[in-house]
Design a protein around this motif. Structure first.
Motif, PDB file in Angstrom:
ATOM      1  N   PRO B 429       0.811  -1.221   0.000  1.00 37.01           N
ATOM      2  CA  PRO B 429       0.000   0.000   0.000  1.00 37.01           C
ATOM      3  C   PRO B 429       0.840   1.265   0.000  1.00 37.01           C
ATOM      4  O   PRO B 429       1.984   1.273   0.452  1.00 37.01           O
ATOM      5  CB  PRO B 429      -0.777  -0.114   1.311  1.00 37.01           C
ATOM      6  CG  PRO B 429       0.103  -0.939   2.202  1.00 37.01           C
ATOM      7  CD  PRO B 429       0.772  -1.931   1.284  1.00 37.01           C
ATOM      8  N   THR B 430       0.246   2.347  -0.504  1.00 42.79           N
ATOM      9  CA  THR B 430       0.839   3.685  -0.415  1.00 42.79           C
ATOM     10  C   THR B 430       0.021   4.507   0.580  1.00 42.79           C
ATOM     11  O   THR B 430      -1.029   4.071   1.053  1.00 42.79           O
ATOM     12  CB  THR B 430       0.796   4.390  -1.780  1.00 42.79           C
ATOM     13  OG1 THR B 430      -0.582   4.601  -2.113  1.00 42.79           O
ATOM     14  CG2 THR B 430       1.462   3.557  -2.870  1.00 42.79           C
ATOM     15  N   THR B 431       0.502   5.704   0.837  1.00 45.21           N
ATOM     16  CA  THR B 431      -0.255   6.583   1.750  1.00 45.21           C
ATOM     17  C   THR B 431      -1.658   6.844   1.197  1.00 45.21           C
ATOM     18  O   THR B 431      -2.598   7.012   1.965  1.00 45.21           O
ATOM     19  CB  THR B 431       0.483   7.925   1.949  1.00 45.21           C
ATOM     20  OG1 THR B 431       0.799   8.472   0.670  1.00 45.21           O
ATOM     21  CG2 THR B 431       1.763   7.706   2.726  1.00 45.21           C
ATOM     22  N   THR B 432      -1.809   6.860  -0.125  1.00 42.01           N
ATOM     23  CA  THR B 432      -3.144   7.057  -0.712  1.00 42.01           C
ATOM     24  C   THR B 432      -4.087   5.935  -0.305  1.00 42.01           C
ATOM     25  O   THR B 432      -5.269   6.167  -0.040  1.00 42.01           O
ATOM     26  CB  THR B 432      -3.046   7.112  -2.254  1.00 42.01           C
ATOM     27  OG1 THR B 432      -2.140   8.144  -2.608  1.00 42.01           O
ATOM     28  CG2 THR B 432      -4.404   7.383  -2.886  1.00 42.01           C
ATOM     29  N   ASP B 433      -3.569   4.705  -0.248  1.00 40.38           N
ATOM     30  CA  ASP B 433      -4.418   3.585   0.171  1.00 40.38           C
ATOM     31  C   ASP B 433      -4.891   3.763   1.615  1.00 40.38           C
ATOM     32  O   ASP B 433      -6.002   3.361   1.954  1.00 40.38           O
ATOM     33  CB  ASP B 433      -3.668   2.261   0.017  1.00 40.38           C
ATOM     34  CG  ASP B 433      -3.390   1.942  -1.447  1.00 40.38           C
ATOM     35  OD1 ASP B 433      -4.337   2.002  -2.244  1.00 40.38           O
ATOM     36  OD2 ASP B 433      -2.239   1.662  -1.787  1.00 40.38           O
TER      37      ASP B 433
END
Lengths: 574, 574
Positions: B429-433
């Motif tokens: 995951p990224t921070t957007t997730d």
């Protein structure tokens, strides 16, 4: 870059989008308008305000450090022009203006926009029955409506209430009335079980039974046909399978769903779906690229079905608000959709879920099965613990997880499990993913084999034909036929557990401890359907394996065991 | 198909693998052996047995319905031959036999196998210091060792204890001693903070402070150099930066990590890593395809670093046990690895996490940053609530989430959040997730913008340069230099919050409410580093945006605000 942004609707999504955008582009001029006088409040908190848990309506409109989010707040701390009491009458997309009306003065004005956000939310429905709009019949429309309901309660003139609709808000309102005000409350629901769109009949029965223990009454499968009343005393006419009944109530709350507010958007020629929601793409743009929409007035993609759906939740509105704020500034943030995670607190019981119920999955065209598991929410040797009941809905063949729902008195623990499954949902999980799901483990919080892992394991066994389970209601239906020669009820617990059932149901209830079963197969008929039961479903599964291995043609195993039968209220009475 | 399967080690993984396999293949002959007399017990429950929360050691060895998992249990209910008190001496891979010894009789025997499972677990380390193996120095090796410790406690002769090691088990044992037995307990740890491999210094300080309030003492950055004692009275010599100290203790518990038990596997020529763990593939096969291994004696892939690591957790062992059971039967189940999710209860405080800390991420070669958020765990207007502190570790550039850790008195709520992040970890995951993560929402459980979403949002703002935060310890370091002309401490809360600080630190502590900042920029020097602080970090972020927009070259914002400073114990004293 100075841009004019107008945001229509100042609850949840509207303020979030406005504030995010304004931080990204401090040069911009942002107008945030709303018909109501109260703006930027937590609408989901209304039942807790009605109950008195939240003492003052202003708290719902305040920041966590007690600053009231009013016009001055938006001006001073956000540099946003908030205009409560202002209605948007018309959007002129060619001229890029919104015609607005000050509801106090009647003055109209044209607001120019470079970008527009439609956050008009939704309105509660009223049933199309006589009397639905009488003054004694309330809908939970907004905080002002809630203030009126609570004024009535505080006055002490309300001794009885009817809540129409057993969805989230209906049940939360019933709890608020019965728990904090001690009001005799009856919930009337058209469907045969509570929370019908999000819970299976078994889990719904567990939630309902708890509410009944707290003195809330239910009329399920019941249709309100008319309401009479003068605002003080109401008579609600209800038609059930057993006939027509009249319920007297000082207060009627109608909570039968909401309708997206899209008249303004429709009139402006924006695309609205047949279901009535604004159509937006993943950037939350409407059919006009300069106009964004989200929250209760827009539809989003259901990540399980792939179809658009309608999910009126404050949390979704907030997440969408940020995406719109980004995209107003020219970033390219996306909102891919939602799997429909939810939770609700009902007295000391809690329910939560994500994705589809078995019924919803079948309606969406999936070849779906469901399976239930009961297990302690933490290590069984840990002193403070309680049962959790989870139900998995999965697709045959692919073993894809379509939904998980649950009920437990351990609320945060239940919501945590559903949250973890929800996090997986965009990644199209299978039962194997649940079996392998890595959750934090320590005995005060979970079992070494967490209930979510167990749910995946049991689901996989069912889907691969290694187990064959029935749910509590299927058991109850079989037990109603218990005198049939075609059935053999076999309790595979120890004698101490089984004794009272053997006494109550001689000739019907049979008993072989699971540990003795392999050696006592001669006592189990091969020409009858064997119905296995233990406490939690674990030993009856072992017994199932033994009988299947021995070639028994028809064996079923009660998922969740006696614990589930008991909590669903369908255990044989002894 | 009748196959001989021998399982060496009968705690956690061993029994799980044996039972799963036996259900898949009821024809098989499965032998489950263990050196110890007690088998199939919940080793993670040992601290709760020592505390007395779990009253009887048998409870740890029982099913949730109180059946003792002994030899008879395995024989009758599982058709598995369990042999406690049996040591495996040698594996002959060519002959496919295991030479075993009955520890009671001394008799040896050769057990043939078609497939073998090595589940030999791990052994607690002892520090290589004089006296580490004295009778008064205990390690938490197994349930029998725990029984001995508790016998000592029950005897009432223990008034003081030293716990060496502030990892999970060390802290859990310290809680057990101090909480339930009222024993004066000191924890000695070599690292400068508690739970050093899994918590940042800030979160560790929060956990430690709570334990200190419960009368546990700490010596951190402290090295045990020698132990003396006769079993009744011990003297622990500790070297710190301040010199050498001697701690008197009736009881010493040494909890400084574990070593995988792989002597047997090594002697058989199986591949063992330089770190000492058995090397297995995703099917949990060792370098010999007929020999499986898992649990504490094997290494697994870390899903964050991609490197093998060692994660001795009962939950992992159970999940792996099922995979081995499948693969013994010829299925092709896989165990892809783990992100390292964990949780621990420390009195009324709780800590949990998944993935890497900032320090671990940097050590693994990531260009990582961390950011902290403090927020109520549920809607701020809901009456019962408390703060939760989360820390995000993310990679610059990719914005990949490398880890999330947290501390809160709301344990299940914290563990639920970490569980959701853990579910995402295999999907990189990224921070957007995190910003978009869909969690169940209702005011009794969460905020409309959940703290995990907020963590994603703040992380994204930091990583895109839209915010610039410092953690509480960085603030404390700056505040130590508060007389410097290079710093300007600006409190942007309302006057009521700021007044006592203004009085305590005249000329140092400055105050402009965030809502007035844009109009009072003349009061804020441009040639100093401006340190912004509010209650939670939200208003100071708004202030940061204002100053950044006005071109201030050096501004930092205290992540988590005064709430975090206070909980970490580094708030300016007034």
């Amino acid at each position: 870059m100075r841009e004019n942004v107008v945001v229509i609707g100042a609850v949840a999504l509207g303020p979030k989008a406005a504030c995010r955008y304004k931080r990204l582009n401090p040069e911009s001029h942002v107008v945030l308008l709303d018909r109501g006088q109260r703006i930027s409040y937590g609408g989901c908190g209304i039942p807790y305000y009605v109950s008195g848990d939240v003492s003052d309506a202003d708290e719902l409109q305040s920041t966590s450090f007690h600053m009231l989010r009013d016009t001055a707040f938006f001006r001073d701390t956000k540099d946003i022009e908030a205009r409560p009491g202002t209605e948007a009458l018309e959007i002129d997309r060619a001229a890029k203006t919104v015609r607005v009306k000050n509801l106090a003065t009647g003055a109209e004005e044209l607001l120019p926009y470079d970008k527009l956000v439609i956050a008009t939310g939704s309105s509660p429905r009223r049933l199309p029955v006589p009397g639905a709009d009488l003054p004694g019949v309330h809908v939970v429309a907004d905080l002002d409506a809630a203030v009126k309901i609570r004024e009535g309660l505080s006055g002490g003139s309300v001794g009885s209430a009817v809540v129409v609709g057993a969805g989230f808000i209906g049940l939360e309102m019933a709890v608020a009335l019965a728990d904090m005000w001690g009001i005799g409350t009856t919930v009337v629901e058209y469907a045969p079980s509570v929370l019908p769109t999000v819970l299976s009949p078994t889990l719904a029965a567990m939630a309902q039974r708890h509410m009944e223990e707290k003195d809330v009454s239910f009329r399920l499968g019941a249709q309100v046909t008319a309401i009479e009343g003068d605002g003080k005393a109401q008579r609600v006419q209800v038609k059930t399978a057993n006939g027509v009944e009249t319920l007297d109530a000082d207060l009627v709350i109608m909570s039968v769903g909401v309708t997206p507010n899209t008249e303004l958007a429709k009139a402006a020629g924006l695309k609205v779906s047949a279901r009535g929601g604004l159509v937006v793409d993943e950037t939350l743009r409407t059919s006009d690229p300069d106009i964004f929409a989200g929250g209760d007035c827009a539809e989003i993609k259901n990540l399980v079905t792939g179809q658009d759906f309608f999910l009126p939740l404050g949390s979704l509105a907030n997440r969408q608000g940020r995406v719109i704020g980004d995209n107003l500034h020219g970033l390219s943030s996306r909102f891919p959709g939602a799997a429909g995670a939810w939770c609700v607190k009902l007295f000391e019981q809690n329910a939560a879920g994500v994705g589809l119920t078995l019924e919803a999955a079948k309606r969406a065209g999936f070849d779906a099965v469901s399976v239930q598991v009961s297990q302690f929410d933490r290590a069984h040797f840990f002193p403070e613990k309680d049962f959790m009941f989870l139900e998995l809905v999965a697709e045959r063949g692919t073993r894809r997880v379509l939904g998980v729902q649950g009920v437990s008195v351990m609320g945060d623990a239940l919501v945590g499990r559903i949250g973890a499954v929800s996090a997986l949902m965009p990644h199209t999980p299978t039962t194997t993913d649940l079996s392998l799901l890595e959750l934090p483990y320590s005995p005060p919080f979970s079992s070494a084999m967490d209930i979510v892992n167990m749910l995946g394991n049991v689901g996989e066994n069912i889907l691969t034909g290694r187990n064959n389970s029935i749910d509590p209601f299927e058991f109850a239906a079989l037990f109603d036929e218990r005198d049939s020669d075609a059935l053999f009820f076999l309790d595979c617990r120890e004698l101490g557990n089984a004794a009272s059932y053997l006494k109550a149901y001689p000739g019907v209830w049979h008993h072989i401890p699971q540990g003795q079963l392999a050696g006592r197969l001669a006592e189990v008929p091969r020409d009858r359907k064997v119905v296995l039961v233990c406490n939690s479903g674990a030993r009856s599964y072992e017994a199932f394996v033994t009988l299947a291995h021995a070639g028994y043609p028809s064996v079923v195993n009660v998922a969740g065991g006696m614990v589930s039968l008991n909590h669903a209220g369908v255990d044989p009475k002894v």
